[in-house]
Scaffold this motif. Structure first.
Motif, short mmCIF file in Angstrom:
data_model
loop_
_atom_site.label_atom_id
_atom_site.label_comp_id
_atom_site.label_asym_id
_atom_site.label_seq_id
_atom_site.Cartn_x
_atom_site.Cartn_y
_atom_site.Cartn_z
N GLU A 6 0.94 -1.03 0.06
CA GLU A 6 -0.05 -0.06 -0.06
C GLU A 6 0.75 1.39 0.10
N VAL A 7 0.65 2.35 -0.88
CA VAL A 7 1.22 3.62 -1.16
C VAL A 7 0.25 4.71 -0.58
N HIS A 13 -3.49 3.60 -2.25
CA HIS A 13 -3.48 3.04 -3.26
C HIS A 13 -2.83 1.45 -3.14
N GLN A 14 -3.19 0.54 -3.76
CA GLN A 14 -2.70 -0.76 -3.63
C GLN A 14 -1.79 -0.91 -5.05
N VAL A 30 -1.58 -0.83 -10.42
CA VAL A 30 -2.02 -0.21 -9.24
C VAL A 30 -3.49 0.29 -9.22
N ASP A 31 -4.10 -0.21 -8.11
CA ASP A 31 -5.58 0.01 -7.96
C ASP A 31 -6.16 -0.99 -8.98
N SER A 32 -5.62 -1.97 -9.38
CA SER A 32 -6.02 -2.91 -10.46
C SER A 32 -6.13 -2.67 -11.78
N THR A 66 6.34 8.85 -5.69
CA THR A 66 7.03 7.99 -6.96
C THR A 66 7.40 6.60 -6.49
N VAL A 67 6.90 5.64 -7.17
CA VAL A 67 7.42 4.40 -6.77
C VAL A 67 8.35 3.83 -7.95
#
Length: 100
Positions: A6-7, A13-14, A30-32, A66-67
């Motif tokens: 989770e972010v 957001h998942q 990200v969120d499906s 940022t991921v």
């Protein structure tokens, strides 16, 4: 290999990563919703001289992060050995996973 995290603090957001060790197909969601994919039909998925691949994307509308997901493969017998996945959020190491 499949894992999620989770972010965000107020705007959550998942993020999920799914990778098939046999075909090499990899999807980051990200969120499906897919944000990055690796095709099993691309020869670079199976034969590459690079030891790491990086996927970087932004998450959030109001609370932006940022991921970066980095996959490091072993030097020898990469298809038969576990890969290391490092997750960075805002350039800080968040977690590390190892698996096929």
């Amino acid at each position: 290999m499949e894992f999620g995290f989770e972010v965000g603090i107020s705007e959550k957001h998942q993020v999920q990563l799914q990778r098939n060790w046999f075909t090499g197909k990899q999807v980051i969601l990200v969120d499906s919703h897919p944000v990055a994919t690796t095709s099993p039909f691309n020869p670079g998925t199976h034969f590459s001289v690079k030891h790491s691949t990086k996927h970087e994307f932004s998450v959030g509308d109001i609370e932006k992060h940022t991921v970066q997901i980095e996959r490091v493969r072993p030097d020898i017998f990469a298809g038969c050995m576990p890969h290391t996945f490092r997750i960075f959020i805002d350039e800080i190491l968040f977690s590390e996973h190892q698996g096929y």
